[in-house]
Design a protein around this motif. Structure first.
Motif, short mmCIF file in Angstrom:
data_model
loop_
_atom_site.label_atom_id
_atom_site.label_comp_id
_atom_site.label_asym_id
_atom_site.label_seq_id
_atom_site.Cartn_x
_atom_site.Cartn_y
_atom_site.Cartn_z
N PRO A 98 42.23 -22.25 23.27
CA PRO A 98 41.43 -21.46 24.22
C PRO A 98 42.18 -20.26 24.78
N VAL A 99 43.48 -20.47 25.05
CA VAL A 99 44.28 -19.36 25.59
C VAL A 99 44.47 -18.29 24.52
N SER A 102 41.40 -16.31 24.26
CA SER A 102 41.26 -15.36 25.37
C SER A 102 42.12 -14.13 25.14
N PHE A 103 43.36 -14.35 24.67
CA PHE A 103 44.22 -13.19 24.39
C PHE A 103 43.63 -12.37 23.24
N VAL A 105 40.44 -11.95 22.62
CA VAL A 105 39.35 -11.14 23.21
C VAL A 105 39.95 -9.96 23.96
N GLY A 106 41.02 -10.21 24.72
CA GLY A 106 41.68 -9.13 25.46
C GLY A 106 42.22 -8.07 24.51
N ALA A 109 39.41 -6.01 23.13
CA ALA A 109 38.90 -5.06 24.14
C ALA A 109 39.82 -3.86 24.27
N VAL A 110 41.12 -4.13 24.37
CA VAL A 110 42.07 -3.02 24.51
C VAL A 110 42.09 -2.19 23.23
N LEU A 112 39.74 -1.71 21.11
CA LEU A 112 38.50 -0.93 20.96
C LEU A 112 38.69 0.47 21.53
N VAL A 113 39.52 0.56 22.55
CA VAL A 113 39.74 1.85 23.20
C VAL A 113 40.99 2.54 22.65
N LEU A 114 42.06 1.76 22.46
CA LEU A 114 43.35 2.40 22.20
C LEU A 114 43.68 2.57 20.71
#
Lengths: 266, 515
Positions: A98-99, A102-103, A105-106, A109-110, A112-114
């Protein structure tokens, strides 16, 4: 047949559908617009109608998930597994997936932008952790015995995990080491390779000749070594490769001096 | 047992009379992870709940410091844009303060309490999806880090004077972090709701569920019906910010980003934070005086009604003319009606006190004081909310909006303090110190009260709509009062956070439990 959770959320789905129809027709919807999601005719107030249809969609999705996986429904699960008594108090084993998810997904997300590579890496981590998580969840409930469950899980996953983790580890080591060797000068590269090889050989010899050394110590040394290698690789990648002179008619030598640039030939 | 001699239950165990196989029992407990590894691998919802509670309280202390700086900017001591280094920076902090208190402090705080308490209340050994609970915490934490870092890097939820290239990247990260936090909270809420729905003891109907578990079920349902709308807003904003002009829905180059999301921190949606507060208050009062409500079903209906009135996805006015929605009958009715369940619940709480043991030590217990303070602040917030929707009073686009917000936030923080005291055993911590508990409750009540009062009166005094309270003329004294209130809230939040952290270090012994 139908789980409690399904009944609850399906009831909500039906209520929101009805509310969306009433709202659609009372706010200017015509023909079969509210019935056909606006395909044939108007739906009235778009925002309110959209929100209600959205809520209905959420409710339906949750209800289908609940009924499909029999999640947390003790009686349904017992029926599905042909058991007289359901194992509701089975312990769920500790898991770091699960951890990791989560990382992932993080990172996605990052990324997607960078940077697209970070995004792809995040997606890969998510997929990997979902597979592992699913296997853990299945294995937890495979039998009533945790040791058997663990063995069942390892029997399926170990033939996949060990080669994949091994290949990844080799890849990372090769990549990190190559970055370091390509960054330092030619002479330093030889020295680094020699010292590291000697350290590995010496460490292995000590461990082989003194089996009394704790596994804990070896784990710590291994982890520290891997982290140092990884950090060195990252720093070297940031610093860039040394300057290379590609072969010409007159010279086949590399300059042997780091320049701090990433490009070939300056 | 090994795989060579075993026993998959449905294939080898002797069948029972009806043909179904009996499951095998297992005496082997799973290997407990080490203390350091626990936060990363635990499948115990109480541990996850404790992580949520402590982290959100620490974030609450940090957020309230931003509140102090913002309030200082409202006084005439220093201009707000000078304090933060520019108008955009002020706006970033102003929006971060609101979003953070909602998504990073109060909601996770109450969710954490629920993850720890609900299973034992409904007779379940653990929550329905323990690993999802762990993923919920870590996704929330990573999302929170992304939000905070991106806001301080120039992102946030919009910019007053336009978006530059670098700000666009940081804003996109803020939006993605916000979405991640919301999804994480929803994951935790689904876990709690499923536990209440599906893992109740045999024979326990939904009407028999204790008030806090019921309030969390209602809250989870309300969050599920409200927060996905915010995610849809985020998708639209992200498409506007990063996509091609051809797919633009709104505008992302101005404060319009915030205008598409501000409904989340305004009434009625702001009340979604407060639904669990009702359950905590009722249970804390009952436990303190040792009484049960004579009409538990009435409490159930009241909490359900308040939850219904908190559903707020419909109340966003960005895509319609604001006057069409906010002067509309439904919006006014929701605003006025929100007072009713709180009045009814206050009656229920009074009945509990009357039926219970009224000794001075019980009446001055942290739980009793805290529950009373939380209900008072929540009632004040709902009352201001009711005044706000009365059109002739002209309070809609004024600081009265933030009076409601501050009342709900302070009530949520106090409810967290009460929960720490009431359910320390479930949260696997030592009991919160009485002095710290009373101090935190008093500071949060005083600070929250001052903020509600000053924001409401400032709203009445405003000549024109002034949500950010930047027209400083005429309300200087009130701005100083708000500054004092924000300091009290910050000290109270810090006390609660430190109390929780020190309770983590307190060994859980019989004496400490009794104390």
């Amino acid at each position: 047949m139908f789980t409690t959770g399904f009944k609850f959320f399906f009831g909500l789905f039906a209520a929101f559908c009805a509310a969306a129809l009433v709202y659609g027709y009372t706010t200017g919807g015509n023909h079969v617009g509210p019935l056909s999601l606006g395909w044939k005719g108007g739906v009235g107030d778009h925002i309110g109608y959209g929100v209600l249809v959205g809520l209905a969609g959420v409710s339906l999705t949750i209800s289908l998930v609940l009924v499909s996986f029999r999640d947390a429904d003790a009686a349904a699960q017992a029926h599905l597994q042909n058991l007289a008594e359901v194992l509701t108090d089975q312990p769920v084993t500790a898991s770091f997936w699960p951890v990791v998810a989560s990382f992932g997904v993080g990172a996605a997300a990052v990324g997607l932008v960078l940077h697209p590579m970070v995004f792809v890496l995040g997606l890969a981590v998510i997929v990997l952790s979902m597979v592992e998580w699913t296997m853990d969840a299945w294995a937890d409930r495979a039998t009533g015995d945790t040791a058997v469950n663990r063995e069942l899980r390892n029997r399926i996953m170990a033939p996949i995990e060990i080669p994949v983790v091994g290949a990844l580890a080799v890849g990372v080591i090769v990549l990190a080491a190559s970055r370091i060797l390509l960054t330092v000068s030619k002479l330093e590269a030889v020295a680094v390779a020699g010292v590291v090889s000697a350290l590995i050989l010496g460490g292995a010899w000590v461990y082989a000749s003194r089996p009394g050394l704790g596994r804990r110590l070896m784990r710590i040394l291994g982890t520290v070594g891997a982290l140092l290698l990884l950090m060195g690789g990252v720093l070297a990648a940031v610093a860039g490769e040394r300057e290379f002179h590609h072969p010409t008619d007159d010279t086949h030598e590399e300059s042997g001096e780091p320049t701090g640039t990433t490009g070939h030939g300056g | 047992m090994t795989l060579t001699e075993p026993a998959i239950a449905d294939s080898e165990a002797p069948p029972s009379e009806d043909g179904a196989a009996a499951p095998e029992s297992s005496d082997e407990a799973p290997e407990a992870p080490s203390v350091l590894a626990q936060p990363f691998v635990t499948s115990d919802a109480a541990t996850v709940g404790r992580l949520f509670v402590v982290t959100s309280l620490l974030l609450g202390a940090g957020t309230s410091v931003i509140g102090v700086l913002l309030s200082l900017g409202r006084t005439e001591a220093v201009a707000p844009w000078d304090l933060f280094g520019g108008f955009n920076a002020y706006f970033r902090m102003w929006t971060l303060y609101r979003m953070s208190f909602m998504l990073l402090v109060v909601m996770p705080l109450l969710l954490g309490v629920a993850l720890a308490v609900v299973p034992s209340q409904v007779g379940a050994g653990n929550v329905a999806f323990p690993r999802a609970a762990l993923a919920s915490f870590w996704s929330w934490l990573i999302g929170a880090v992304i939000i905070v870092v991106s806001v301080f890097a120039g992102g946030g939820w919009g910019a007053i004077d336009g978006v530059t290239g670098n700000e666009s990247d940081a804003m996109a990260l803020t939006l993605l972090g916000t979405g991640m936090v919301i999804v994480a909270l929803l994951l935790g809420a689904v876990t709690v709701a499923t536990t209440v729905i599906s893992l109740r003891q045999t024979g326990m109907s939904l009407l028999d569920v204790p008030p806090f578990s019921w309030s969390m079920l209602v809250a989870a349902a309300v969050w599920l019906f409200t927060l996905p709308v915010a995610i849809a807003n985020l998708v639209v904003i992200y498409a506007d910010l990063r996509g091609r002009p051809a797919i633009a829905f709104g505008r992302a180059e101005s404060p319009d980003i915030w205008l598409q999301l501000d409904w989340l921190v305004e009434q009625p949606a702001v009340y979604i934070m407060a639904v669990p507060v009702l359950g905590i208050a009722v249970e804390a009062i009952g436990a303190t005086v040792g009484a049960r409500s004579s009409r538990p079903e009435a409490i159930t209906v009241i909490v359900g009604l308040f939850g219904l009135l908190a559903v707020g996805g419909w109340s966003q006015d960005y895509f319609t003319a604001p006057q069409d929605l906010r002067d509309g009958l439904v919006y006014v009715a929701f605003g006025l009606a929100a007072v009713l369940p709180l009045v009814a619940l206050a009656g229920g709480a009074a009945e509990l006190v009357l039926r219970g043991t009224k000794t001075p030590d019980r009446l001055l217990d942290v739980r009793m004081l805290g529950a009373g303070a939380a209900l008072k602040l929540l009632g004040a917030a709902a009352l201001v909310g009711a005044l706000r929707v009365i059109e002739p009073l002209d309070l809609l686009e004024t600081t009265a909006t933030w009076a409601v917000f501050h009342g709900v936030v302070a009530a949520g923080l106090i409810a967290g303090v009460v929960a720490l005291r009431n359910w320390s055993h479930e949260l696997l911590i030592g009991p919160l110190s009485v002095v710290v508990g009373r101090g935190a409750v008093a500071l949060l009540l005083g600070g929250g009260g001052l903020l509600v009062l000053s924001d409401l009166i400032s709203g009445f005094l405003a000549d024109a709509p002034d949500l950010m309270a930047l027209s400083l003329d005429g309300s200087a004294v009130l701005n100083v009062v708000a500054f004092a209130g924000s300091i009290l809230v910050a000290v109270g939040a810090a006390a609660a956070a430190l109390g929780a952290v020190s309770a983590l270090r307190t060994p859980l012994t019989a004496e400490s439990e009794a104390g």
